[in-house]
Design an enzyme around this catalytic site. Sequence first.
Site, PDB file in Angstrom:
ATOM      1  N   HIS A   1     -24.955 -47.533   6.205  1.00 55.21           N
ATOM      2  CA  HIS A   1     -24.761 -46.491   5.195  1.00 55.21           C
ATOM      3  C   HIS A   1     -24.982 -47.074   3.795  1.00 55.21           C
ATOM      4  O   HIS A   1     -24.462 -48.142   3.469  1.00 55.21           O
ATOM      5  CB  HIS A   1     -23.317 -45.995   5.347  1.00 55.21           C
TER       6      HIS A   1
ATOM      7  N   HIS B   1     -25.873 -43.273  -5.635  1.00 56.87           N
ATOM      8  CA  HIS B   1     -25.148 -42.171  -4.986  1.00 56.87           C
ATOM      9  C   HIS B   1     -24.586 -41.180  -5.985  1.00 56.87           C
ATOM     10  O   HIS B   1     -24.759 -39.968  -5.837  1.00 56.87           O
ATOM     11  CB  HIS B   1     -24.020 -42.740  -4.124  1.00 56.87           C
TER      12      HIS B   1
HETATM   13  O1  G3P Z   1     -26.386 -39.375   4.954  1.00 58.52           O
HETATM   14  C1  G3P Z   1     -25.066 -39.539   5.345  1.00 58.52           C
HETATM   15  C2  G3P Z   1     -24.166 -39.758   4.150  1.00 58.52           C
HETATM   16  O2  G3P Z   1     -24.730 -40.721   3.320  1.00 58.52           O
HETATM   17  C3  G3P Z   1     -23.913 -38.512   3.386  1.00 58.52           C
HETATM   18  O3  G3P Z   1     -22.891 -38.675   2.477  1.00 58.52           O
HETATM   19  O4  G3P Z   1     -22.011 -38.905   0.209  1.00 58.52           O
HETATM   20  O5  G3P Z   1     -22.397 -40.935   1.584  1.00 58.52           O
HETATM   21  O6  G3P Z   1     -24.322 -39.662   0.670  1.00 58.52           O
HETATM   22  P1  G3P Z   1     -22.929 -39.586   1.178  1.00 58.52           P
HETATM   23 MG    MG Z   2     -26.035 -40.741   1.604  1.00 60.86          MG
END
Ligand code: G3P
Ligand code: MG
Length: 266
Positions: free
Chosen positions: A15, A57
């Site tokens: 992630h 992000h």
């Molecule tokens: O793509 C999965 C996840 O990354 C979505 O949530 O807020 O971590 O971008 P976020």
């Molecule tokens: Mg994401």
Amino acid sequence: MTPPRSWPLAPVLAHRCGGLLAPENTLAGLAAAAEAGCGGVEFDVMLSGSGSPVLIHDETLGRTTDGHGRVALTRDENLRALDAGRWFDARFAGERVPTLDEAAARCISLGLSVNLEIKPATGQDDETARVVARRAGELWAGVALPPLLSSFSELALEVAAQLAAHLPRGLLVERAPPDWLQRCRRVGAAALHADARYLDRSTIIEARKAGLWVATYTVNDPGRAQTLFDWGVDCIITDRPDVVRASVTRHRSSTGYPAGFGVQSC
Ligand code: G3P
Ligand code: MG
């Protein structure tokens, strides 16, 4: 119904580049994911104030850099001067906010498959998707496995479909709304990307019956990851690629996107 084709990306994706192994959305994170034996990554792409696609992000700089203010109002030369690693650990001081070009080159050289999340700043869905989809298509041209594009923004996915139809798309949701399948069909999504906290087995089964891949985030417990794989998910997105990847034993994967992937638009 036809069962879904095998998921072509790595079954466990780190992630925000490297999960908790490195500062999020950095080149150091890509290296950490590869070192952990993780074959793929997810990362977030937004436009800078110069209109360039960069990995970040939040809409604001304060949490993950030593800058402040809005990403969408910060020009490239000012973004480049920021430190995106020290907040996480002094060992990562000097990390920058990577451009999409830098991240693509690094992923290709490390052999990482990519789930690229289009993360528009408020009101920039159309423009962000235009720039990101077009550039992603160029950067991964000729590469066997180009990125899968995902977004919470259905508008962004529709725009991406027009500009880079060969890149599969995933509809991101937190709790899947009752009409999630219609939404996937409307944007021509090949995958449903759902928050694991709310994802149930019947939704996974229904999605697979409809020919969709299912990815889920953010799963850091290996037992939970195994359960989700057993229920039929194709992909786990995790902050702990080091722990989760090594522990799961059952998953599906293939080596490329099949022709005619995804469900039909309607
Ligand atoms: O793509 C999965 C996840 O990354 C979505 O949530 O807020 O971590 O971008 P976020
Ligand atoms: Mg994401």
